[in-house]
Write a protein that holds these residues in place. Structure first.
Motif, PDB file in Angstrom:
ATOM      1  N   TRP A 199      -3.567   8.221  46.046  1.00 21.71           N
ATOM      2  CA  TRP A 199      -4.680   6.850  46.447  1.00 21.71           C
ATOM      3  C   TRP A 199      -5.936   6.820  45.726  1.00 21.71           C
ATOM      4  N   ARG A 200      -6.513   6.139  46.014  1.00 27.69           N
ATOM      5  CA  ARG A 200      -7.875   5.898  45.059  1.00 27.69           C
ATOM      6  C   ARG A 200      -8.091   6.202  45.692  1.00 27.69           C
ATOM      7  N   ARG A 201      -9.994   6.154  45.862  1.00 28.05           N
ATOM      8  CA  ARG A 201     -11.284   6.496  46.408  1.00 28.05           C
ATOM      9  C   ARG A 201     -12.398   4.908  46.390  1.00 28.05           C
ATOM     10  N   PRO A 202     -12.674   5.021  47.173  1.00 26.05           N
ATOM     11  CA  PRO A 202     -13.440   3.736  46.907  1.00 26.05           C
ATOM     12  C   PRO A 202     -14.533   3.992  45.972  1.00 26.05           C
ATOM     13  N   GLN A 253      -4.794   7.561  34.976  1.00 26.56           N
ATOM     14  CA  GLN A 253      -5.857   8.260  35.481  1.00 26.56           C
ATOM     15  C   GLN A 253      -6.721   7.650  36.971  1.00 26.56           C
ATOM     16  N   ILE A 254      -6.653   8.130  37.253  1.00 30.23           N
ATOM     17  CA  ILE A 254      -7.652   7.368  38.302  1.00 30.23           C
ATOM     18  C   ILE A 254      -9.167   8.125  38.608  1.00 30.23           C
ATOM     19  N   VAL A 255      -9.953   7.382  38.265  1.00 32.47           N
ATOM     20  CA  VAL A 255     -11.082   8.075  37.578  1.00 32.47           C
ATOM     21  C   VAL A 255     -12.258   7.205  38.280  1.00 32.47           C
ATOM     22  N   ASP A 256     -13.520   7.800  38.528  1.00 34.00           N
ATOM     23  CA  ASP A 256     -14.637   6.571  39.399  1.00 34.00           C
ATOM     24  C   ASP A 256     -15.608   6.176  38.219  1.00 34.00           C
ATOM     25  N   GLY A 257     -16.871   5.075  38.569  1.00 28.69           N
ATOM     26  CA  GLY A 257     -17.034   4.621  37.266  1.00 28.69           C
ATOM     27  C   GLY A 257     -18.145   5.254  35.937  1.00 28.69           C
ATOM     28  N   GLN A 258     -18.367   6.205  36.268  1.00 28.27           N
ATOM     29  CA  GLN A 258     -18.790   7.053  35.712  1.00 28.27           C
ATOM     30  C   GLN A 258     -18.551   7.384  34.354  1.00 28.27           C
ATOM     31  N   HIS A 259     -16.853   7.814  34.904  1.00 29.08           N
ATOM     32  CA  HIS A 259     -16.352   9.139  33.915  1.00 29.08           C
ATOM     33  C   HIS A 259     -14.798   8.114  33.190  1.00 29.08           C
TER      34      HIS A 259
END
Length: 279
Positions: A199-202, A253-259
């Motif tokens: 599951w994704r995080r905000p 892949q589930i990644v945050d905006g910086q990666h």
């Protein structure tokens, strides 16, 4: 009888052994609203309701070891569809120490399955093999089908398990059963698309590596559909004109905006999953 193409038929008695003429009988039944009193050409007045259908398959294979010693393999399969119990039981038997059984208890669905099979000419026609057919003596395959009706009658068909030895409509029967088993055969407990789901995080994004040919280069796409899984076929925009193409998801892949693996502003979105019947 002369057909429109000039082909002539001449016979006496029931036409049970001729699948083509049996199909003609069914067509005439439909013209006369399926009147059960019409025997027509095949002698089948009305299909009694099937209460129990049993299909047995037996294979005897003689294999040989490196020293030439034979080893006999005795393999059995069976399917029993029982209206009274509302069960379908699929059994496999390789040896006394290796046997499997799958039981499907689905009320109403078993009724519907047997009712679909209830036709006046169900498994009525077997072409049979020619007398000069050469069977493999080291690989014998036989079958037996038992049909029990609500009227208390039993019909048994048996023979060699091959195209000519089986009833001509056996492939249709097999596909109906296969569709039934497939519909109820999903196993979520061991589905990698589920146990690998994250599951994704905000502030996180779903990136997919999509390929357009086997072992080909992959391209980054984004999606908001968390149901997509690796191996799925998807519709994606391609090129400067964003024409539609079909690709395969190779990695998620589930990644945050910086990666992110590719800039957000330049990453195209997957349009949606691809269905084969869309063609």
């Amino acid at each position: 009888m002369t057909a429109t193409n000039g082909q002539k038929f001449q016979t006496r008695g029931y036409w049970l052994t001729d699948a083509t003429l049996g199909e003609l009988a069914q067509e005439l039944r439909q013209i006369w609203n399926g009147d059960a009193k019409l025997w027509l050409f095949d002698g089948l007045v009305h299909a009694d309701k099937i209460d129990r259908l049993t299909i047995r398959y037996h294979r005897q294979l003689n294999a040989y070891q490196e020293d030439g010693e034979p080893v006999q393999l005795d393999y059995l399969e069976s399917i029993v569809i029982d209206r009274a119990r509302q069960d379908l039981i699929y059994r496999k038997h390789l040896s006394d120490d290796c046997a499997m059984e799958h039981r499907y208890h689905i009320a109403n669905a078993i009724d519907a399955l047997l009712d679909v099979l209830q036709t006046p000419d169900f498994l009525a026609y077997v072409n049979g093999n020619d007398d000069d057919v050469v069977f493999d003596p080291d690989d014998q395959r036989r079958y037996a089908i038992e049909i029990q009706t609500a009227a208390g009658q039993t019909r048994i068909i048996n023979g060699s398990f091959d195209k000519q030895g089986l009833p001509v409509d056996f492939p249709k029967l097999a596909m109906i059963i296969e569709d039934f088993l497939s519909f109820y055969g999903n196993n979520e407990l061991i589905d990698p698309a589920l146990y690998n789901h994250q599951w994704r995080r905000p502030g996180q994004y779903i990136y997919c590596d999509v390929s357009f040919e086997e072992d080909g280069r992959t391209y980054c796409y984004r999606t908001e559909d968390e149901r997509l899984a690796e191996g799925d076929l998807v519709r994606v925009p391609v090129g400067r004109d964003n024409h539609l193409a079909i690709g395969r998801i190779e990695r998620i892949q589930i990644v945050d905006g910086q990666h992110v693996p590719y800039p957000l502003s330049k990453t195209k979105l997957i349009i949606g999953p691809y269905q084969a019947d869309e063609d």
